[in-house]
Each structure stands twice: as structure tokens, then as C-alpha cells.
Scaffold this active site. Structure first.
Site, PDB file in Angstrom:
ATOM      1  CG  ASP A  51      -0.379  -0.093   2.519  1.00  0.00           C
ATOM      2  OD1 ASP A  51       0.863  -0.228   2.599  1.00  0.00           O
ATOM      3  OD2 ASP A  51      -1.119  -0.019   3.520  1.00  0.00           O
ATOM      4  CG  ASP A  90       0.476  -4.151   1.991  1.00  0.00           C
ATOM      5  OD1 ASP A  90       0.745  -5.156   2.676  1.00  0.00           O
ATOM      6  OD2 ASP A  90       1.232  -3.156   1.900  1.00  0.00           O
ATOM      7  CD  GLU A 189       7.968  -0.434   7.591  1.00  0.00           C
ATOM      8  OE1 GLU A 189       6.995  -1.127   7.241  1.00  0.00           O
ATOM      9  OE2 GLU A 189       8.219   0.696   7.094  1.00  0.00           O
TER      10      GLU A 189
END
Ligand code: KIV
Length: 274
Positions: A51, A90, A189
Site C-alpha cells: 500500500d 497489502d 519494519e
């Protein structure tokens, strides 16, 4: 050529990706279009239709404005452009958080309209029931923990995660619960290296790092970041492998100069009667 003599290429499966843990590092990269997917297909194990396309392709301020329709259009293009890579799309903000059932409805639509192989959703403990619900109904799920761009308003920016003992414990719990819930892998992440390393050693599913060090089982990156095609911001974890922006800009400048000076099109670009 008969059907049987055609060479068919089979895509990886979520099981085959899971079995890669502890073996060769897993290569993941984002793509949003068929031509880019075609270029990456020989090298990437997983192509993610992230995304992040909200910012990279649409010039939106964050991923929060991305719709299911955008993900479906780009997801379908990436599936058409590739043959071998495992394609993950996503689920965008607002399309899965309300309940496991809503997540299933969105994931089913995304998979049936794009032909992708799996979906990625953000969140650990909060998404455990949802991951389990999807996996039990045949939908492979890639988890995403650490810095969660869809929670931008809660965390107040794109910050490194895991600096406090409390945050470290939470991230580790998130990874464990995603493994228990049946995710086939987990994106980590912007997380401190030793936490990513601990998770990678502790769980049986592959960890795919982005800003989480070389200790992860694989790496994922936004293609435009490493190709030098997106310069709104550059996180510390990005390594530039090319700088395409000036090349593109120069090519278009040369085209514009040629048109303005009537050097293009040339005779070789025109049609004539024989
Ligand atoms: O949206 C995206 O591209 C992602 C990766 C950066 C992991 O989620």
C-alpha cells in the site's frame, strides 16, 4: 503446440516460502505495475503489491488514503506481469481491522479479482484472531510488525520501534502470536537489530526485514527507493542501487527539445506509400 508440451512455470506457495527459513535468504521487493513485475520476476521470491503505492504512485500523503480498488487494480497488473514470484497484496487501511469476517470478505475479493497468492495485514496481537480466521479458510497471510505505517496517527510518524524494554517485549509477543495464528511469514519494519535477531532465532516462520538488519531470514524493500525514483523521503535503511530519476528527466527533456525543434519524429518514424 499442444497443451501438454507447453512449458508451465509454477509459482511458489506459502508452504515453500515457509520452508525457506534457515536456508537461502528470501528476496522480496514491491511492484505496482506489470512491466516492473516482469523485470523483477527472475530475481524476487516474493513480490509485494504494497500500500506504499499510495505515496509512491498516487502522491498521497500516507497509506491511509489507499482503497481496496487501488490494491486490486495494481495487484492484478502485477500478477499479469509475473510468472514465478509469489505475489502478496497489502490489505489497505480500514478494509480488515473491524472484524475477522470483514477481513475475509476483503481478502477474498482481492484474491479472486487479482489472482494473487496471499495478503499482508499490519499488526500482531491485535490481528491474531483475524490471521487465524483467514488462514483457517485457505488464505495465506504475511504478518507485519514493528513500525506500522497504517498506525501513523497513533505512533506519530515513522519511528524506529523497540527502543524501550516494554516495546521490545511487545514486538516479540507480536511475532510469537503471528506464528501461532498461522501466518506463513512476518515482515519486521524499522526495529532494533537485536530484537529482529531474537525473533528470527525464536520463531519457526521466516522474518522479512525492512530496516531490521541482515539478521532476518529475508529482506523487503520498496523498488522505487532502491532505483532512485522516489525522493520525497529516504529512510536510513534504503540503499540506492541506481539513480533513475535524472535519467528519466533527461530523456523527457531531450524528447521535448526534439519536438520543439522539429527533430522528432524523423523520416524513420513516419509512414509512407511505397
Ligand atoms: O507497503 C509496503 O510497501 C510495505 C513494505 C514497505 C513492507 O508494507
Amino acid at each position: 503446440m499442444s497443451q501438454s508440451s507447453k512449458t508451465s512455470v509454477t509459482r511458489a506457495s506459502s508452504d515453500s516460502i515457509r520452508l525457506r527459513k534457515g536456508k537461502l535468504p528470501i528476496v522480496c521487493i514491491t511492484a505496482y505495475s506489470a512491466p516492473m513485475a516482469k523485470l523483477f520476476d527472475d530475481y524476487a521470491d516474493i513480490i509485494l503489491v504494497g500500500d506504499s503505492l499510495g505515496m509512491v504512485i498516487y502522491g498521497l500523503p500516507s497509506t491511509l488514503q489507499v482503497s481496496v480498488e487501488m490494491m486490486i487494480n495494481h495487484g492484478a497488473a502485477v500478477v499479469r506481469g509475473s510468472k514465478k514470484a509469489f505475489i502478496v497484496v497489502d490489505l489497505p487501511f480500514g478494509s480488515y481491522q473491524s472484524s475477522p469476517k470483514d477481513a475475509f470478505i476483503t481478502a477474498q475479493k482481492v484474491i479472486s479479482e487479482t489472482g494473487c497468492n496471499a495478503v499482508k495485514i499490519e499488526g500482531g496481537r491485535t490481528m491474531a484472531k483475524t490471521v487465524e480466521f483467514l488462514v483457517n479458510r485457505g488464505i495465506p497471510v504475511l504478518g507485519h510488525i514493528g513500525m506500522l505505517p497504517q498506525s501513523y496517527n497513533q505512533i506519530g510518524g515513522y519511528r524506529v520501534r523497540g527502543k524501550t524494554k516494554e516495546a521490545e517485549t511487545e514486538i516479540i509477543q507480536d511475532a510469537n502470536i503471528l506464528e501461532e495464528s498461522g501466518a506463513f511469514g512476518v515482515v519486521i519494519e524499522s526495529v532494533i537489530e537485536n530484537i529482529a535477531e531474537k525473533i528470527t532465532n525464536d520463531i519457526s516462520i521466516p522474518t522479512i526485514g525492512i530496516g531490521a538488519s541482515v539478521k532476518c531470514d529475508g529482506q523487503i524493500i520498496v523498488a522505487e527507493d532502491i532505483l532512485g525514483m522516489f525522493s520525497d523521503f529516504q529512510p536510513k535503511f534504503v540503499k540506492r542501487y541506481a539513480n533513475l530519476s535524472p535519467l528519466i528527466s533527461n530523456a523527457v527533456k531531450n524528447y521535448a527539445d526534439d519536438v520543439r525543434n522539429r527533430r522528432f519524429p524523423g523520416k524513420e518514424h513516419c509512414y509512407y506509400k511505397k
